[in-house]
Design a protein around this motif. Structure first.
Motif, short mmCIF file in Angstrom:
data_model
loop_
_atom_site.label_atom_id
_atom_site.label_comp_id
_atom_site.label_asym_id
_atom_site.label_seq_id
_atom_site.Cartn_x
_atom_site.Cartn_y
_atom_site.Cartn_z
N ASP A 167 0.86 -1.18 0.00
CA ASP A 167 0.00 0.00 0.00
C ASP A 167 0.91 1.24 0.00
N GLY A 168 0.33 2.40 0.12
CA GLY A 168 1.11 3.64 0.04
C GLY A 168 2.20 3.74 1.08
N GLU A 169 1.90 3.34 2.30
CA GLU A 169 2.88 3.42 3.39
C GLU A 169 4.05 2.47 3.14
N ARG A 170 3.74 1.26 2.72
CA ARG A 170 4.81 0.27 2.45
C ARG A 170 5.64 0.67 1.23
N GLU A 171 4.98 1.24 0.23
CA GLU A 171 5.72 1.73 -0.94
C GLU A 171 6.71 2.81 -0.51
N ALA A 172 6.27 3.70 0.38
CA ALA A 172 7.15 4.77 0.87
C ALA A 172 8.36 4.18 1.59
N LYS A 173 8.15 3.14 2.38
CA LYS A 173 9.27 2.49 3.08
C LYS A 173 10.25 1.87 2.08
N LEU A 174 9.69 1.25 1.04
CA LEU A 174 10.54 0.65 0.00
C LEU A 174 11.38 1.71 -0.70
N ILE A 175 10.76 2.81 -1.06
CA ILE A 175 11.48 3.87 -1.78
C ILE A 175 12.55 4.48 -0.87
N ALA A 176 12.20 4.70 0.38
CA ALA A 176 13.18 5.25 1.32
C ALA A 176 14.36 4.29 1.48
N MET A 177 14.06 3.00 1.54
CA MET A 177 15.12 2.00 1.67
C MET A 177 16.00 2.01 0.41
N ARG A 178 15.37 2.09 -0.75
CA ARG A 178 16.09 2.09 -2.03
C ARG A 178 17.02 3.29 -2.15
N LEU A 179 16.59 4.44 -1.62
CA LEU A 179 17.40 5.65 -1.70
C LEU A 179 18.50 5.69 -0.63
N GLY A 180 18.36 4.85 0.38
CA GLY A 180 19.37 4.80 1.44
C GLY A 180 20.59 3.99 1.02
N LYS A 181 21.51 3.84 1.96
CA LYS A 181 22.74 3.08 1.68
C LYS A 181 22.44 1.59 1.66
N PRO A 182 23.07 0.86 0.74
CA PRO A 182 22.89 -0.60 0.73
C PRO A 182 23.63 -1.23 1.91
N PRO A 183 23.31 -2.47 2.23
CA PRO A 183 23.99 -3.14 3.35
C PRO A 183 25.50 -3.24 3.11
N ALA A 184 26.23 -3.45 4.18
CA ALA A 184 27.69 -3.56 4.09
C ALA A 184 28.07 -4.70 3.15
N GLY A 185 29.03 -4.44 2.30
CA GLY A 185 29.50 -5.45 1.36
C GLY A 185 28.83 -5.36 0.00
N TYR A 186 27.84 -4.48 -0.16
CA TYR A 186 27.14 -4.33 -1.43
C TYR A 186 27.34 -2.90 -1.95
N GLY A 187 27.55 -2.78 -3.24
CA GLY A 187 27.74 -1.47 -3.85
C GLY A 187 26.41 -0.77 -4.12
N ARG A 188 25.37 -1.55 -4.40
CA ARG A 188 24.05 -0.96 -4.65
C ARG A 188 22.97 -1.98 -4.31
N TRP A 189 21.74 -1.49 -4.26
CA TRP A 189 20.62 -2.37 -3.96
C TRP A 189 20.26 -3.20 -5.18
N SER A 190 20.03 -4.49 -4.98
CA SER A 190 19.45 -5.32 -6.04
C SER A 190 17.99 -5.55 -5.68
N LEU A 191 17.20 -6.01 -6.63
CA LEU A 191 15.79 -6.27 -6.36
C LEU A 191 15.64 -7.35 -5.29
N GLN A 192 16.46 -8.39 -5.38
CA GLN A 192 16.40 -9.48 -4.40
C GLN A 192 16.79 -8.98 -3.02
N LEU A 193 17.81 -8.12 -2.97
CA LEU A 193 18.26 -7.56 -1.70
C LEU A 193 17.16 -6.71 -1.06
#
Length: 147
Positions: free
Chosen positions: A94-120
Motif C-alpha cells: 500500500d502507500g505506506e509500504r511503498e514509501a518504506k521501500l522507496i526510502a530504503m532504495r534511496l538509502g545506503k545498501p547493506p555492508a559489502g554491497y555497492g548498490r541495492w538489487s531487487l532481491q536484496l
C-alpha cells in the motif's frame, strides 16, 4: 431441440460483427465471438449449436453461454470480455509500504554491497517485517511505477 435463448441481431449489430470479422479487429476471442454470433443469428444462418461449435473449434456450452449473455446482458457486453472486478491477488504494497521501500532504495545498501538489487530489497522488506513475503518482480514494478 428448442433453444431457450434465440439470437436475433439487428442490422447494426450484424454490421459490427461483420466488421470485426472482416478487419480482424480486437483479440482472436473477440473475432471468434463475432463469428459465432453471426452463425447463430436466427434471421440469417441459424446454425445449430453443435455445428457452430465444430466450425469454430469450441464447446457447445461456449455457444450456449454466448447466446445467453446476448439475450440477458445485451450486445455490447458480448463481444468484449468482462473485466475482472478484483485483481487475482491482493496488492502487497500500500502507500505506506511503498514509501518504506522507496526510502530504503534511496538509502545506503547493506555492508559489502555497492548498490541495492531487487532481491536484496525484497529480502530486507521481509527482514524488517514490512511484508510477510514479497518477490523481486513486485519490487521492480513498484520502483518502475514511481520512476
Amino acid at each position: 431441440m428448442n433453444k431457450k435463448y434465440i439470437v436475433r441481431l439487428s442490422d447494426a449489430e450484424r454490421v459490427v460483427c461483420q466488421d470485426v470479422v472482416k478487419r480482424l479487429k480486437g483479440s482472436s476471442e473477440k473475432v471468434k465471438r463475432a463469428q459465432i454470433l453471426l452463425k447463430a443469428d436466427a434471421d440469417v444462418f441459424g446454425w445449430p449449436d453443435a455445428k457452430i461449435a465444430e466450425a469454430f473449434d469450441c464447446r457447445v456450452q461456449t455457444v450456449e453461454s454466448l447466446r445467453k449473455r446476448l439475450v440477458m446482458e445485451g450486445f455490447e457486453s458480448v463481444l468484449d470480455r468482462k473485466p475482472r472486478t478484483t485483481p487475482p491477488t491482493p496488492c502487497k504494497l500500500d502507500g505506506e509500504r511503498e514509501a518504506k521501500l522507496i526510502a530504503m532504495r534511496l538509502g545506503k545498501p547493506p555492508a559489502g554491497y555497492g548498490r541495492w538489487s531487487l532481491q536484496l530489497l525484497a529480502d530486507e522488506m521481509v527482514a524488517l517485517e514490512v511484508v510477510e513475503s514479497i518477490c523481486p518482480e513486485t519490487i521492480r514494478k513498484t520502483l518502475k511505477k514511481t520512476a
